[in-house]
Design a protein around this motif. Structure first.
Motif, PDB file in Angstrom:
ATOM      1  N   PRO A 108       0.826  -1.213   0.000  1.00 30.17           N
ATOM      2  CA  PRO A 108       0.000   0.000   0.000  1.00 30.17           C
ATOM      3  C   PRO A 108       0.860   1.263   0.000  1.00 30.17           C
ATOM      4  CG  PRO A 108      -0.731  -1.574   1.670  1.00 30.17           C
ATOM      5  CD  PRO A 108       0.567  -2.084   1.145  1.00 30.17           C
ATOM      6  N   LYS A 109       0.339   2.282  -0.662  1.00 27.23           N
ATOM      7  CA  LYS A 109       1.079   3.545  -0.770  1.00 27.23           C
ATOM      8  C   LYS A 109       1.316   4.171   0.589  1.00 27.23           C
ATOM      9  CE  LYS A 109       1.035   7.891  -3.358  1.00 27.23           C
ATOM     10  NZ  LYS A 109       0.282   8.719  -4.326  1.00 27.23           N
ATOM     11  N   TRP A 110       0.329   4.077   1.489  1.00 19.81           N
ATOM     12  CA  TRP A 110       0.494   4.688   2.812  1.00 19.81           C
ATOM     13  C   TRP A 110       1.600   4.008   3.600  1.00 19.81           C
ATOM     14  CZ3 TRP A 110       0.135   1.704   7.106  1.00 19.81           C
ATOM     15  CH2 TRP A 110      -0.530   0.476   7.001  1.00 19.81           C
ATOM     16  N   LEU A 111       1.790   2.687   3.366  1.00 13.78           N
ATOM     17  CA  LEU A 111       2.843   1.984   4.079  1.00 13.78           C
ATOM     18  C   LEU A 111       4.220   2.431   3.600  1.00 13.78           C
ATOM     19  CD1 LEU A 111       3.558  -0.147   6.134  1.00 13.78           C
ATOM     20  CD2 LEU A 111       3.382  -1.886   4.360  1.00 13.78           C
ATOM     21  N   VAL A 112       4.368   2.644   2.292  1.00 11.20           N
ATOM     22  CA  VAL A 112       5.638   3.132   1.749  1.00 11.20           C
ATOM     23  C   VAL A 112       5.966   4.517   2.305  1.00 11.20           C
ATOM     24  CG1 VAL A 112       6.865   3.769  -0.352  1.00 11.20           C
ATOM     25  CG2 VAL A 112       5.374   1.763  -0.351  1.00 11.20           C
ATOM     26  N   LEU A 113       4.962   5.431   2.286  1.00  7.82           N
ATOM     27  CA  LEU A 113       5.193   6.778   2.806  1.00  7.82           C
ATOM     28  C   LEU A 113       5.502   6.753   4.295  1.00  7.82           C
ATOM     29  CD1 LEU A 113       2.344   8.724   0.944  1.00  7.82           C
ATOM     30  CD2 LEU A 113       4.771   8.618   0.361  1.00  7.82           C
ATOM     31  N   GLY A 114       4.832   5.868   5.045  1.00  8.40           N
ATOM     32  CA  GLY A 114       5.106   5.764   6.481  1.00  8.40           C
ATOM     33  C   GLY A 114       6.521   5.292   6.756  1.00  8.40           C
ATOM     34  N   ALA A 115       7.009   4.342   5.955  1.00 12.27           N
ATOM     35  CA  ALA A 115       8.379   3.861   6.144  1.00 12.27           C
ATOM     36  C   ALA A 115       9.395   4.957   5.868  1.00 12.27           C
ATOM     37  CB  ALA A 115       8.627   2.655   5.232  1.00 12.27           C
ATOM     38  N   ILE A 116       9.163   5.744   4.808  1.00  9.99           N
ATOM     39  CA  ILE A 116      10.075   6.855   4.496  1.00  9.99           C
ATOM     40  C   ILE A 116      10.083   7.878   5.634  1.00  9.99           C
ATOM     41  CG2 ILE A 116      10.491   8.774   2.910  1.00  9.99           C
ATOM     42  CD1 ILE A 116       9.349   7.028   0.675  1.00  9.99           C
ATOM     43  N   ALA A 117       8.885   8.210   6.147  1.00  7.39           N
ATOM     44  CA  ALA A 117       8.807   9.181   7.248  1.00  7.39           C
ATOM     45  C   ALA A 117       9.521   8.668   8.490  1.00  7.39           C
ATOM     46  CB  ALA A 117       7.343   9.486   7.555  1.00  7.39           C
ATOM     47  N   ALA A 118       9.407   7.358   8.777  1.00  6.35           N
ATOM     48  CA  ALA A 118      10.073   6.791   9.947  1.00  6.35           C
ATOM     49  C   ALA A 118      11.587   6.887   9.821  1.00  6.35           C
ATOM     50  CB  ALA A 118       9.642   5.329  10.126  1.00  6.35           C
TER      51      ALA A 118
END
Length: 275
Positions: A108-118
């Motif tokens: 999911p796109k939100w999971l990719v963005l969350g990993a980058i933010a982390a």
């Protein structure tokens, strides 16, 4: 008479896909949105129009993705389609089979963005903790004691002539040229007591009225009055005590006569002594 071959009622791949789609109440547009396969290719699969489809390897991939979207066995659909296409299969080559990504297996796109933010937060936190560690390691160990670069060795030269006491101006700074224990007091109040490491210095407060110095190794101290260097406060190897740190007394050097006191009748300033 020729014997008639028995008729088989096994549905084709296209019929199975269409039936499964209709059973789930889905349209071709729904399948195209889920599988990202053009609608015209989905229609060709359902009607078994192989000439309107790309190479067999791509067509097989389309059929497998279609099967996953409607709940059929991917492997079984792929094998049946290859059997139905029969002689239309292309010669064996090293061409990679292209299979559209299965939406169920796509991250999911939100999971990719969350990993980058982390990752960004972790990098910023590590930088902040590193800066705090460096700042805490640079705190001075005693008030008004500042670490300076060790003085560069200077070639031997003739002793510098002390400047006249009348011209001595500026702050009095004691700098250690080697490990030196000192004590600075002012009218019984201790301003500093401890050991200076080579390169460390102590500045006598401008508010001190009668500062006195006690030094364990006078030869390990360099005393500046402004930009001028004062004479040694005592002989090497002997403790110097009750040394006046007033600029005028320092510039006269040990043993020099004290200047006359003020016109108000105050006693003359105490000269430097070594004990």
């Amino acid at each position: 008479m020729d014997e008639e071959l028995p008729q088989t009622d096994i549905p084709t791949v296209g019929e199975r896909l269409r039936a499964a789609r209709e059973e789930k109440g889905l349209t071709l547009e729904d399948i195209a949105a889920q599988t990202r396969i053009p609608r015209r290719h989905l229609e060709s699969l359902e009607t078994s129009e192989w000439d309107k489809l790309p190479a067999p390897t791509y067509s097989t991939g389309f059929a497998k993705s279609y099967a996953s979207a409607v709940g059929l066995d991917r492997t079984e659909i792929g094998e049946q389609l290859r059997a139905e296409m029969g002689g239309q299969r292309a010669a064996v080559t090293n061409t990679e089979i292209f299979e559209p990504a299965d939406p169920a297996r796509t991250m999911p796109k939100w999971l990719v963005l969350g990993a980058i933010a982390a990752v960004i937060v972790i990098v910023l936190l590590m930088s902040y903790l590193n800066e705090r560690s460096l700042d805490s390691g640079n705190e001075p160990s005693a008030a008004e004691v500042t670490k300076q670069e060790p003085p560069a060795p200077q070639p031997a030269q003739q002793p510098q002539q002390a400047q006249p006491a009348a011209t001595a101006q500026g702050p009095v700074v004691l700098t250690a040229t080697g490990p030196a224990w000192i004590q600075v007091t002012d009218q019984g109040k201790t301003l500093f007591s401890g050991e200076l490491a080579p390169g460390q210095s102590f500045t006598v407060p401008a508010t001190a009225t009668a500062p006195l110095l006690k030094a364990g190794k006078p030869e390990a101290l360099r005393i500046n009055v402004g930009t001028a260097v004062a004479p040694p406060v005592g002989p090497p190897g002997k403790v110097a005590s009750k040394v006046s740190l007033l600029p005028a007394d320092l510039m006269r050097g040990p043993g020099a006569p004290a200047q006359a006191g003020p016109a108000t009748g105050a006693p003359p300033a105490t000269g430097n002594t070594a004990g």
